[in-house]
Write a protein that holds these residues in place. Sequence first.
Motif, PDB file in Angstrom:
ATOM      1  N   ALA A 146       0.813  -1.214   0.000  1.00 26.98           N
ATOM      2  CA  ALA A 146       0.000   0.000   0.000  1.00 26.98           C
ATOM      3  C   ALA A 146       0.845   1.263   0.000  1.00 26.98           C
ATOM      4  O   ALA A 146       0.532   2.235  -0.690  1.00 26.98           O
ATOM      5  CB  ALA A 146      -0.937  -0.013   1.209  1.00 26.98           C
ATOM      6  N   HIS A 147       1.925   1.289   0.776  1.00 24.11           N
ATOM      7  CA  HIS A 147       2.721   2.511   0.927  1.00 24.11           C
ATOM      8  C   HIS A 147       4.193   2.200   0.644  1.00 24.11           C
ATOM      9  O   HIS A 147       4.759   1.275   1.230  1.00 24.11           O
ATOM     10  CB  HIS A 147       2.591   3.076   2.346  1.00 24.11           C
ATOM     11  CG  HIS A 147       1.179   3.331   2.763  1.00 24.11           C
ATOM     12  ND1 HIS A 147       0.473   4.438   2.363  1.00 24.11           N
ATOM     13  CD2 HIS A 147       0.335   2.599   3.550  1.00 24.11           C
ATOM     14  CE1 HIS A 147      -0.740   4.393   2.895  1.00 24.11           C
ATOM     15  NE2 HIS A 147      -0.848   3.285   3.610  1.00 24.11           N
ATOM     16  N   ILE A 148       4.788   2.989  -0.245  1.00 26.65           N
ATOM     17  CA  ILE A 148       6.211   2.862  -0.546  1.00 26.65           C
ATOM     18  C   ILE A 148       6.813   4.272  -0.586  1.00 26.65           C
ATOM     19  O   ILE A 148       6.338   5.138  -1.322  1.00 26.65           O
ATOM     20  CB  ILE A 148       6.454   2.155  -1.895  1.00 26.65           C
ATOM     21  CG1 ILE A 148       5.829   0.760  -1.892  1.00 26.65           C
ATOM     22  CG2 ILE A 148       7.944   2.072  -2.190  1.00 26.65           C
ATOM     23  CD1 ILE A 148       5.945   0.048  -3.227  1.00 26.65           C
ATOM     24  N   LEU A 149       7.851   4.483   0.213  1.00 27.21           N
ATOM     25  CA  LEU A 149       8.532   5.777   0.272  1.00 27.21           C
ATOM     26  C   LEU A 149      10.010   5.566  -0.025  1.00 27.21           C
ATOM     27  O   LEU A 149      10.673   4.739   0.617  1.00 27.21           O
ATOM     28  CB  LEU A 149       8.364   6.416   1.652  1.00 27.21           C
ATOM     29  CG  LEU A 149       9.093   7.741   1.884  1.00 27.21           C
ATOM     30  CD1 LEU A 149       8.496   8.837   1.007  1.00 27.21           C
ATOM     31  CD2 LEU A 149       9.043   8.141   3.351  1.00 27.21           C
ATOM     32  N   ASN A 150      10.526   6.276  -1.029  1.00 27.61           N
ATOM     33  CA  ASN A 150      11.934   6.200  -1.404  1.00 27.61           C
ATOM     34  C   ASN A 150      12.540   7.590  -1.401  1.00 27.61           C
ATOM     35  O   ASN A 150      11.903   8.552  -1.843  1.00 27.61           O
ATOM     36  CB  ASN A 150      12.101   5.596  -2.804  1.00 27.61           C
ATOM     37  CG  ASN A 150      11.866   4.096  -2.824  1.00 27.61           C
ATOM     38  OD1 ASN A 150      12.716   3.334  -2.397  1.00 27.61           O
ATOM     39  ND2 ASN A 150      10.701   3.690  -3.296  1.00 27.61           N
TER      40      ASN A 150
END
Length: 217
Positions: A146-150
């Motif tokens: 659901a959530h991906i932060l790079n």
Amino acid sequence: WQPLAQLEFHGGFGLYQQPPSFPVPLPGIDTFALQLKLQRAWQGSLGMKIQLPLDLSLTATGYYGKFQNINDVVLDFVASACSSPPPESLSGIPARITRVVDGAGYGMELLLRRKVGAVTGWLAYTLSRAERVYSCGLGPSDYDQAHILNAAVQVRLPWRLMAGASFKFATGRPYTQLGVDIRNMTITGSRNNSRLPSFVQLDVRLDREWIFDRWAL
């Protein structure tokens, strides 16, 4: 379409097809189930990009994809709990481990980026959903996050030094937690009814570059 120097809109639509696939690219099995015909995906995206001060740019993109005839490979007891019968066109081991399902994927990505200057890098966040239509109903795909932060940053320092760091956060992928009904001797549990823990990754690096007439180190 670029109505202003600092603003542009972009969009796209595509039809993608590929032969049946196995989740692990092992030699000799890339054509293991050609009887299932092609996997197909229709996908479209729409977004905008804004130029900001300090050589920054901000991009927002939304997408939606519809999947048809997608291979669902099961290598455990999941097939007993929530999978369709084996395809009639297959036999032997491929029939035991291969199912065919439909599904969809949709979401939005925000990207803040700086490509010039002594300090460069980007920050990206994706809110997404990947779904499959299993025999027991609609559920998350094996690859749903659901959530991906790079985030990544690189700084050019004196004496040809470069320092950099990258950071990643992602919510866990789903998995199937099965139970056993001892009285009826059956396996219970719906497909992908639990999730692995979220995880964080951080990498840092420091580089030094030497440039000569014909080569570099």
